[in-house]
Design an enzyme around this catalytic site. Sequence first.
Site, short mmCIF file in Angstrom:
data_model
loop_
_atom_site.label_atom_id
_atom_site.label_comp_id
_atom_site.label_asym_id
_atom_site.label_seq_id
_atom_site.Cartn_x
_atom_site.Cartn_y
_atom_site.Cartn_z
N GLU A 1 -10.00 2.44 -8.73
CA GLU A 1 -11.30 3.11 -7.83
C GLU A 1 -12.00 3.96 -9.04
O GLU A 1 -12.46 3.43 -10.02
CB GLU A 1 -10.99 3.52 -6.57
CG GLU A 1 -12.21 3.87 -5.78
CD GLU A 1 -11.95 4.83 -4.43
OE1 GLU A 1 -10.72 5.47 -4.64
OE2 GLU A 1 -12.48 4.25 -3.47
N HIS B 1 0.85 -1.24 0.06
CA HIS B 1 0.09 0.02 -0.08
C HIS B 1 1.00 1.12 -0.12
O HIS B 1 1.94 1.29 0.81
CB HIS B 1 -0.82 0.02 1.16
CG HIS B 1 -1.95 1.09 1.21
ND1 HIS B 1 -1.81 2.03 2.08
CD2 HIS B 1 -2.66 1.56 0.17
CE1 HIS B 1 -2.79 2.95 1.89
NE2 HIS B 1 -3.47 2.79 0.68
N HIS C 1 -6.26 4.10 -6.30
CA HIS C 1 -7.40 4.47 -5.87
C HIS C 1 -7.26 6.10 -6.06
O HIS C 1 -6.14 6.61 -6.09
CB HIS C 1 -7.61 4.30 -4.39
CG HIS C 1 -8.25 2.89 -4.12
ND1 HIS C 1 -9.20 2.88 -3.51
CD2 HIS C 1 -7.97 1.69 -4.78
CE1 HIS C 1 -9.81 1.46 -3.54
NE2 HIS C 1 -8.97 0.79 -4.10
N GLU C 2 -8.43 6.82 -6.30
CA GLU C 2 -8.42 8.10 -6.51
C GLU C 2 -7.64 8.34 -7.88
O GLU C 2 -6.64 9.08 -7.88
CB GLU C 2 -7.67 9.12 -5.32
CG GLU C 2 -8.69 9.16 -4.14
CD GLU C 2 -7.93 7.89 -3.46
OE1 GLU C 2 -7.08 7.63 -3.24
OE2 GLU C 2 -9.12 7.40 -2.74
N GLU D 1 -16.46 2.10 0.76
CA GLU D 1 -15.80 2.93 1.78
C GLU D 1 -16.97 3.79 2.45
O GLU D 1 -16.95 4.12 3.45
CB GLU D 1 -14.65 3.67 1.85
CG GLU D 1 -14.46 4.26 0.34
CD GLU D 1 -13.35 4.78 0.04
OE1 GLU D 1 -12.11 4.17 0.36
OE2 GLU D 1 -12.85 5.70 -0.65
C1 NOJ Z 1 -8.94 6.21 -0.02
C2 NOJ Z 1 -8.93 4.77 -0.44
O1 NOJ Z 1 -10.27 4.55 -1.32
C3 NOJ Z 1 -9.10 3.79 0.72
O2 NOJ Z 1 -9.46 2.41 0.17
C4 NOJ Z 1 -7.99 4.02 1.47
O3 NOJ Z 1 -8.33 3.11 2.66
C5 NOJ Z 1 -7.81 5.27 2.01
N1 NOJ Z 1 -7.55 6.17 0.70
C6 NOJ Z 1 -6.34 5.26 2.73
O4 NOJ Z 1 -5.06 4.98 1.64
#
Ligand code: NOJ
Length: 656
Positions: free
Chosen positions: A455, A356, A436-437, A461
């Site tokens: 994403e 991550h 993500h983002e 979430e």
């Molecule tokens: C946003 C992400 O979509 C989510 O999955 C993640 O846990 C948080 N950022 C922290 O990185």
Amino acid sequence: MAATVTSPDGRTVVNIGVNGDGKPSYSVSFDTTEIIRPSALGLIFRGGPNLDTGLSIAAETTATSDSTWEQPWGERRVVRDQYNELLVTFEADDPKRRFSVRFRVHDDGLGFRYEVPAQDAFGAVVIDDELTEFRLPVDAMGWWTPARGFNRYEYHTRRLSVVDLTLANTPATFRLANGTHVSLHEAALVNYAGYVLEQRDHGVLKTNLTPWPDGAGVKTATPFVTPWRTIQVADNATGLLNSSLILNLNEPNKLGDVSWVEPGKYIGIWWALHLGEKTWGSGPAHGATTDEAKRYIDFAAEHGFSGVLVEGWNTGWDGNWMENGAVFSFTESYPDFDLQEVAAYALAKGTRLVGHHETSGHISNYESQMNDAFELYGAVGVRQVKTGYVAHGGTLQRIDEDGKLINEWHDGQFAVDHFTRALEAAAQHQISINTHEPVKDTGLRRTYPNWLTREGARGQEYNSAWPLPNRVDHTVNLVYTRMLAGPLDFTPGIFNLQHQGADSNRRVNSTLAHQLALYIVLYSPVQMAADLPRNYLARPDAFQFIKDVPTDWEDSVALAGKAGDFVVFARRDRNSDDWYIGAITDESARQVDVPLDFLEAGQRYTATIYRDGDDAHWESNPLAVEIEQRIVTAADSLTLPLAAGGGAALRLEPQP
Ligand code: NOJ
């Protein structure tokens, strides 16, 4: 002056012309009905001259192609790529200018792109504006998310008449009065800015390039080609879902042997963070400890998950981590997390740590460490890294050559280039990426098969302890918009739907069977089982479906559906003869009939059906699931009852 190109089946006809002022345009008809009215083409350069007027058609070149290619992983293994092509070259005098537009017309829609050769009038150029329009009939009905907002792509879907669109993200989907469905998007977004749709007059949607901070759209040099502007066309909504147009318009795999790119399922130290049970930052509730990671690894090994995501392992999360982009380390662990030990423990148990990298949008800080970070993960056997770019739209950060902090958009040219650099750096260490983002997906997984998923939507979430959960119809809207772009890491599979208590509106607005169906409906080559291990252990009956469902498919077909209302998908496992079916509905309960004629004739299958209980309802009774088995053949048809906010998930195994 006019030119024409027709789809192989003859139904889609594209006419290209130049008017009396030498302005180029194109129009599209489908079964003789005009679906795109004459729409502008052209590029405007800073300081000119431009490619917009005074033009004539200088040459036309045609080609046809019919081939198949294989995806290393995907929603289908074999993809057919059949099209008729027309390359139209436009010229202008004084000063002399020249460019071409390449049209590829498939049975499932068309793509076109600008190709600007090197020439005296243009060397290094700044594209200030792209004039491309899509003039839709004014009575079209549409589905899209608003664009250029603080929340990037993370909005609920608007479902309105086209004339109510202001700025929209793509894919944007439209139903025309006669039922024809059209979706606007782009393919192969590289070395260019993403575009959003801007309405300039009733039904006149224009490309609006996401700008650099100085207002420039694209900084490039001739020769260059733009991404493909795409118009998917189908008789009905499911036709859009069965299209491979976006992938077909991308370049083939550039990475060579990608056997190290691994689809699969993962769990993670993740939902507990979003519920507030654990923290990303250090302290007594720190989630990413060696011990906690090992507990998740044990669970993954016992239940057959190929990956365990650990967020919050690296230093920099303390305080308000959304503001910590400049201080994240991507190589230094918190003292209570031993990266080498956890990664080795996972490998010994037959699973892998999923890495991550949360950048909080600080691209320069990340790029300065990216190679070391991928090298470190690669050395301990990590094959997938989830990256994150949490920052409001227009506030990605970079430090320029003069040490000045500059803000950028997630879909501007700077970010587009960054995402490509990150993919290439990751590939050096046989690492795949789940962004993500992100910038929107334009099918680059074909060229870079290590771009596994992303994403770019309101994900699960939002259904955690956050204030505004996803609407009941959100997932089915995603199917007809965001999913047309490519895989989504939605992170399905929440079982404890009312995690803050039955009275709280902080919850998941679906039934449990709907959560299971999402593994089929929302395609991703890596799927998370997002809930806490203890919630799976409490429902071993429903958990069995998540354990069984594959994430890599031989074939996929959308069998039935209506944009924004419901959908039924059938997918065949790539590694067995099993079929899976997933169906979801919006807030309306409905019954769907599913003829099984896609199964092998004469073969008997055991169908395990996970469906909503008779009185299930997303709001009042979301957990009621019936699990039943039947013997079926291709001659049968199943009737699936879907509760309000409900769904059905099926596994069909051939009997020996
Ligand atoms: C946003 C992400 O979509 C989510 O999955 C993640 O846990 C948080 N950022 C922290 O990185």
